[in-house]
Design a protein around this motif. Structure first.
Motif, PDB file in Angstrom:
ATOM      1  N   ARG A  70      14.555  46.487  48.522  1.00 33.94           N
ATOM      2  CA  ARG A  70      15.284  47.556  47.819  1.00 33.94           C
ATOM      3  C   ARG A  70      14.880  47.489  46.362  1.00 33.94           C
ATOM      4  O   ARG A  70      14.948  46.419  45.751  1.00 33.94           O
ATOM      5  N   VAL A  72      12.793  53.047  41.459  1.00 37.47           N
ATOM      6  CA  VAL A  72      11.480  53.728  41.448  1.00 37.47           C
ATOM      7  C   VAL A  72      10.585  53.200  40.328  1.00 37.47           C
ATOM      8  O   VAL A  72       9.364  53.160  40.476  1.00 37.47           O
ATOM      9  N   ALA A  88       7.682  50.535  41.057  1.00 31.79           N
ATOM     10  CA  ALA A  88       6.629  50.850  42.043  1.00 31.79           C
ATOM     11  C   ALA A  88       5.407  49.936  41.931  1.00 31.79           C
ATOM     12  O   ALA A  88       4.922  49.432  42.952  1.00 31.79           O
ATOM     13  N   VAL A  91      10.496  49.768  52.340  1.00 32.97           N
ATOM     14  CA  VAL A  91      11.088  49.844  51.003  1.00 32.97           C
ATOM     15  C   VAL A  91      12.145  50.941  50.953  1.00 32.97           C
ATOM     16  O   VAL A  91      11.903  52.069  51.366  1.00 32.97           O
ATOM     17  N   TRP A 143      14.101  53.019  48.202  1.00 38.45           N
ATOM     18  CA  TRP A 143      14.019  53.281  46.758  1.00 38.45           C
ATOM     19  C   TRP A 143      15.373  53.661  46.184  1.00 38.45           C
ATOM     20  O   TRP A 143      16.160  54.347  46.831  1.00 38.45           O
ATOM     21  N   ASP A 187      17.355  55.029  42.363  1.00 39.44           N
ATOM     22  CA  ASP A 187      17.000  55.751  41.139  1.00 39.44           C
ATOM     23  C   ASP A 187      18.266  56.032  40.306  1.00 39.44           C
ATOM     24  O   ASP A 187      19.147  56.778  40.744  1.00 39.44           O
TER      25      ASP A 187
END
Ligand code: ZN
Ligand code: ZN
Length: 410
Positions: free
Chosen positions: A31, A34, A37, A57, A59, A61
């Motif tokens: 986890r 963003v 990356a 994964v 993501w 945000d």
């Protein structure tokens, strides 16, 4: 001198091999925000090279979180994407490895309604509970790390231009995580050996209580019979060795849920649910918080403590010398992973069953009877400083020094 790319590569390798302790044939769930990356891509590659069968994964945000608080209907904050937490719990239960990269803007929600912030946090905690129960029982190998994101770096270095804020924070993370050493893996093995020596000493002493003295703090906390001091290095139920946090400087054990007396004052602000709680003190009687004061964020702190019965009691006592590399940086990180490893701390809420002998095998009733606390929450707050003394009280009432002016006496 290693380049930034080399250090990032080392960070990925260290996370997979020492942190997660990933085994060939395992699956891994990551986890990550963003912004992570580039690091995540290196981690995924490193995991496959270590023999992972599948890496997935999820993501996260900050911008999406903020948009919800800004525009979603006010009565909608009990909605939750339950598939995420159900998947996490299911994968942990079946022994898949787990990695969380936690990095958020500590001020993200500072202008939002504290009631909604607290509600969203509580709903999140409720959904996370099955997963947290799995990892707190070391059902599988897991690890938590962090990385710089713009809002976080700006909070730590408010007077620098944005790109310098980020590079300064990266530099500190590499240093504190021993990534800048010639052989980071060897440096970690040495560090973990040192931590183990401290837990061995305190496990042999088996104090019945700890007494804390510092400005604003006069506090005694009882330790249950059969408590165990642990470091960040753990062994999963599948016998996989892993390190739960990178960085980690603490050793910790379980307090008795009914035995805490006196006043304890925070040494650093607590960043919780997007709000900063500052200069607070808690008064305990029979293990329960009876009075709360805070110069800032008092409403959020009170809500947190009212989450449930166990939220007003303690689930962790942890010792970290003031000379730890994080504390030496002289910075406030506004991020519990970093700040908790700078200072002696306590945690409100749920206790780690691994910090009690046979705790993993006990029913909820047996664990509570042995002094173990349970709650939806587990929130660490810092109490240690260069002005703190800690004593251990033996079963025959003798008082022995553990820390003086924030440093180990042994
Ligand atoms: Zn801790
Ligand atoms: Zn904790």
């Amino acid at each position: 001198m290693l380049s930034f790319e080399q250090k990032l590569q080392n960070y990925a390798e260290l996370t997979v091999k020492v942190g997660v302790g990933l085994q060939a044939g395992q699956r891994l769930l990551v986890r990550a925000p963003v912004e992570a990356a580039s690091l995540v891509r290196l981690i995924v590659a490193s995991a496959y090279r270590a023999g992972a069968r599948l890496v997935d994964v999820m993501w996260l945000d900050d911008a999406l979180t903020l948009a919800r608080f800004q525009y979603a209907p006010r009565d909608s904050f009990e909605e939750y994407p339950a598939w995420r937490t159900e998947t996490m719990a299911k994968l942990a239960k079946q022994g898949d490895a787990s990695l969380a990269i936690h990095a958020v803007d500590p001020d993200l929600l500072k202008d939002q309604d504290p009631e909604l912030v607290a509600l969203a946090q509580r709903i999140h905690d409720e959904h996370m509970l099955p997963f947290r129960r799995q990892i707190m029982a070391d059902a599988t190998n897991w690890c938590l790390i962090s990385l710089p994101v713009a809002g976080w770096a700006a909070k730590i270095f408010p007077n620098d231009p944005p790109d310098e804020q980020m590079s300064k924070l990266w530099e500190i993370i590499f240093k504190v995580c021993r990534i800048d050493r010639p052989d980071p893996m060897a440096a970690w093995q040495e560090h973990l050996t040192t931590l183990k020596a401290k837990t061995d000493y305190l496990n042999a002493k088996h104090y019945t209580a700890l007494k804390y003295t510092a400005p604003g703090t006069d506090f005694t906390v009882g330790l249950p019979a059969n408590h165990l001091w642990k470091s960040g290095q753990s062994v999963s139920q599948h016998s996989i060795v892993f390190v739960v946090n990178i960085p980690t400087e603490e050793i910790f054990t379980m307090p008795h849920r009914d035995k805490a007396e006196g006043v304890v004052s925070s040494a650093k602000p607590l960043s919780h649910a997007g709000i900063l709680i500052e200069d607070f003190s808690l008064t305990f009687e029979n293990g329960r918080i009876t009075k709360v004061t805070a110069k800032k964020g008092e409403a959020v702190l009170k809500k947190l403590i009212e989450s449930d019965e166990g939220a007003a009691r303690l689930g962790e006592v942890a010792l970290v010398p003031h000379s730890s590399p994080i504390s030496q940086s002289g910075l406030l990180f506004y991020n519990t992973l970093y700040d908790e490893n700078a200072a002696n701390h306590l945690a409100l809420g749920r206790a780690y069953r691994c910090s009690l002998k046979n705790g993993l095998l006990m029913s909820d009733e047996e664990f509570a009877k042995a002094g173990g606390n349970d709650s939806l929450i587990h929130v660490d707050f810092m109490i240690g400083s260069a002005h703190m003394d800690v004593d251990g009280i033996t079963s025959d009432g003798a008082i022995e020094p553990i820390m003086r002016a924030g440093e180990w006496t042994f």
